[in-house]
Design a protein around this motif. Structure first.
Motif, PDB file in Angstrom:
ATOM      1  N   UNK A 156       0.439  72.313 -86.592  1.00 36.61           N
ATOM      2  CA  UNK A 156       0.495  73.551 -86.244  1.00 36.61           C
ATOM      3  C   UNK A 156      -0.128  73.374 -84.684  1.00 36.61           C
ATOM      4  N   UNK A 157      -1.141  72.656 -85.255  1.00 36.71           N
ATOM      5  CA  UNK A 157      -3.064  72.516 -83.981  1.00 36.71           C
ATOM      6  C   UNK A 157      -2.305  71.741 -82.834  1.00 36.71           C
ATOM      7  N   UNK A 158      -1.246  70.817 -83.300  1.00 40.46           N
ATOM      8  CA  UNK A 158      -0.760  69.522 -82.210  1.00 40.46           C
ATOM      9  C   UNK A 158       0.175  69.685 -81.800  1.00 40.46           C
ATOM     10  N   UNK A 159       0.941  70.781 -82.069  1.00 38.58           N
ATOM     11  CA  UNK A 159       2.014  71.180 -81.933  1.00 38.58           C
ATOM     12  C   UNK A 159       2.426  72.744 -80.359  1.00 38.58           C
ATOM     13  N   UNK A 160       1.567  73.671 -81.074  1.00 39.69           N
ATOM     14  CA  UNK A 160       1.984  74.748 -80.275  1.00 39.69           C
ATOM     15  C   UNK A 160       1.210  74.585 -78.811  1.00 39.69           C
ATOM     16  N   UNK A 161       0.328  73.712 -79.062  1.00 39.36           N
ATOM     17  CA  UNK A 161       0.051  73.972 -77.415  1.00 39.36           C
ATOM     18  C   UNK A 161       0.925  73.270 -75.962  1.00 39.36           C
ATOM     19  N   UNK A 162       2.110  72.340 -76.876  1.00 37.58           N
ATOM     20  CA  UNK A 162       2.928  72.179 -75.921  1.00 37.58           C
ATOM     21  C   UNK A 162       4.285  72.702 -76.036  1.00 37.58           C
ATOM     22  N   UNK A 163       4.536  74.146 -76.691  1.00 36.73           N
ATOM     23  CA  UNK A 163       6.025  74.932 -76.909  1.00 36.73           C
ATOM     24  C   UNK A 163       5.393  76.097 -76.196  1.00 36.73           C
ATOM     25  N   UNK A 164       6.278  76.314 -75.239  1.00 37.68           N
ATOM     26  CA  UNK A 164       6.530  77.377 -74.024  1.00 37.68           C
ATOM     27  C   UNK A 164       6.911  78.853 -75.062  1.00 37.68           C
ATOM     28  N   UNK A 165       5.855  79.842 -74.214  1.00 37.40           N
ATOM     29  CA  UNK A 165       6.054  81.712 -74.595  1.00 37.40           C
ATOM     30  C   UNK A 165       7.697  81.777 -74.658  1.00 37.40           C
ATOM     31  N   UNK A 166       8.231  81.965 -75.604  1.00 35.37           N
ATOM     32  CA  UNK A 166       9.488  81.794 -75.748  1.00 35.37           C
ATOM     33  C   UNK A 166      10.320  80.453 -76.555  1.00 35.37           C
ATOM     34  N   UNK A 167       9.504  79.766 -77.115  1.00 37.71           N
ATOM     35  CA  UNK A 167      10.276  79.022 -77.377  1.00 37.71           C
ATOM     36  C   UNK A 167       9.963  78.615 -78.903  1.00 37.71           C
ATOM     37  N   UNK A 168      10.415  77.289 -79.339  1.00 34.24           N
ATOM     38  CA  UNK A 168       9.986  77.324 -81.436  1.00 34.24           C
ATOM     39  C   UNK A 168       9.599  76.162 -81.257  1.00 34.24           C
ATOM     40  N   UNK A 169       9.184  75.506 -82.594  1.00 40.78           N
ATOM     41  CA  UNK A 169       8.658  74.567 -82.840  1.00 40.78           C
ATOM     42  C   UNK A 169       9.271  74.769 -84.225  1.00 40.78           C
ATOM     43  N   UNK A 170       9.952  73.174 -84.959  1.00 43.30           N
ATOM     44  CA  UNK A 170      10.633  73.474 -85.751  1.00 43.30           C
ATOM     45  C   UNK A 170      10.016  72.030 -87.144  1.00 43.30           C
ATOM     46  N   UNK A 171       9.405  72.025 -87.613  1.00 42.53           N
ATOM     47  CA  UNK A 171       8.832  71.209 -88.539  1.00 42.53           C
ATOM     48  C   UNK A 171       9.787  70.987 -89.931  1.00 42.53           C
ATOM     49  N   UNK A 172      10.285  69.165 -89.573  1.00 40.73           N
ATOM     50  CA  UNK A 172      11.044  69.161 -90.832  1.00 40.73           C
ATOM     51  C   UNK A 172       9.996  68.747 -91.826  1.00 40.73           C
ATOM     52  N   UNK A 173      10.756  69.404 -92.952  1.00 40.11           N
ATOM     53  CA  UNK A 173       9.637  68.743 -94.543  1.00 40.11           C
ATOM     54  C   UNK A 173      10.535  68.677 -95.582  1.00 40.11           C
ATOM     55  N   UNK A 174       9.742  68.762 -96.324  1.00 43.10           N
ATOM     56  CA  UNK A 174      10.562  68.067 -97.842  1.00 43.10           C
ATOM     57  C   UNK A 174       9.655  69.525 -98.405  1.00 43.10           C
ATOM     58  N   UNK A 175       9.143  69.685 -99.634  1.00 39.28           N
ATOM     59  CA  UNK A 175       8.802  71.211 -99.977  1.00 39.28           C
ATOM     60  C   UNK A 175       7.927  71.783 -99.053  1.00 39.28           C
ATOM     61  N   UNK A 176       7.249  72.745 -98.534  1.00 37.87           N
ATOM     62  CA  UNK A 176       6.683  73.539 -97.719  1.00 37.87           C
ATOM     63  C   UNK A 176       6.098  74.136 -98.553  1.00 37.87           C
TER      64      UNK A 176
END
Ligand code: SAH
Length: 252
Positions: free
Chosen positions: A172-192
C-alpha cells in the motif's frame, strides 16, 4: 519458437474460459488471443536466460499467468471500475509483465499501460514482448516504486495494480502515492484476510478507503483474492518513506 503453438494456446485459453465465468465474460479484441500467445511464447523462450518464471509448462502458463491476470480485469469491471475506460494504468513490480502484458492485449489502445520494475533485464524482456506482440500501448520503466513516486509519477495513474510484489502493508505504501485521487489500487493476491487487516491503518493514512476484497477461483481451483482500494484523499507528502523504513516498520 517454444513448444506452445498458437493452436495449443487457443485451446488452453478456451478451456480456462469455459471454467471461469469471469474470464468468459471478457470481450477480447479480435487479435488478443494471438497477442497473448506471442507474449507466452517469448516468455518460455526467455524464461531461463532472464530468470523470469519457474512456470514453464504450457497449461500452467495459460492458467497461472494469463488467466490469473485477466480474471481480475473482468472482476474489476463487475465491481464498478472499468479498466477499459482508464487513461493510465501502472503495474508495479511487473516482472516478466504480469498482469501488464495480458491487460495490454485485452484492453483498447486508448489505455496507456506502464510496467515498472527494479530489474533492467525484466524491462528489456517486456519491451521485446510488447514489440513482438505489436502492443503500442505499453511503456516499460526501470525503477523502484518508492522512488517513482518522488520523480514524476506521483498521483498520476487512474489504476495501479501489483501481483506477487510484497505484503499489503508494504505494498500500500509503495502503490498509494502513485494513484490519482479518484483512482484505485487493485492488488492480486491469494489468501489476503490477514494482510488486509494488517494493512488497514496504512491504507487509511495513505488516502485509501476501506479495502473491498473480491474472492474467486482460478480454473483448476486455486483460491485468489482481488483486493481493491479506492483512493479518496491525497497521500501525505512524507510517504512513501525509504524502502528500508517501509519494510522495517510498515505503517500501523
Ligand atoms: N508481477 C510479476 C512479478 C512478481 S516478482 C508476476 O506476478 O509475475 C516481483 C517483482 O517486483 C520483481 O521483478 C522485482 O524486481 C519487483 N520489485 C520488487 N520491489 C520493487 C519496488 N520497490 N519497485 C519496483 N519493482 C519492485
Amino acid at each position: 519458437m517454444s513448444s506452445l503453438t498458437p493452436d495449443l494456446f487457443a485451446s488452453l485459453y478456451a478451456r480456462c474460459a469455459d471454467a471461469s465465468p469471469a474470464l468468459s465474460s471478457l470481450a477480447l479484441p479480435d487479435n488478443a488471443v494471438h497477442r497473448l500467445w506471442t507474449v507466452c511464447d517469448l516468455l518460455i523462450d526467455n524464461a531461463k536466460r532472464f530468470n523470469l518464471t519457474a512456470i514453464l509448462e504450457p497449461e500452467e502458463i495459460v492458467r497461472k499467468h494469463v488467466a490469473d491476470s485477466l480474471i481480475p480485469l473482468a472482476l474489476l469491471r463487475g465491481n464498478g471500475i472499468d479498466p477499459a475506460a482508464c487513461r493510465t494504468i501502472l503495474d508495479v513490480g511487473t516482472g516478466a509483465g504480469f498482469p501488464l502484458l495480458p491487460w495490454a492485449c485485452a484492453l483498447p489502445e486508448s489505455v496507456a499501460l506502464t510496467g515498472l520494475d527494479a530489474t533492467a533485464k525484466k524491462i528489456s524482456h517486456i519491451r521485446a514482448s510488447a514489440e513482438a506482440a505489436g502492443l503500442s500501448n505499453v511503456a516499460a520503466v526501470q525503477g523502484r516504486a518508492e522512488e517513482a513516486a518522488r520523480e514524476g509519477m506521483r498521483e498520476h495513474f487512474d489504476l495501479v495494480t501489483a501481483r506477487a510484489v510484497a505484503a499489503l502493508p508494504v505494498l500500500c505504501e509503495l502503490c498509494a502515492p502513485l494513484v490519482k485521487v479518484g483512482g484505485a489500487f487493485a492488488a492480486l493476491k491469494s489468501h489476503a484476510e490477514d494482510e488486509i487487516r494488517d494493512a488497514a491503518p496504512a491504507a487509511a493514512i495513505l488516502g485509501f478507503d476501506e479495502a473491498s476484497p473480491i474472492a474467486y477461483e482460478l480454473p483448476g481451483g486455486d483460491a485468489r483474492t482481488l483486493v481493491v482500494y479506492r483512493k479518496t484523499r491525497p497521500t501525505p507528502a512524507k510517504y512513501p518513506r525509504r524502502y528500508a523504513e517501509i519494510t522495517k516498520q510498515p505503517l500501523a
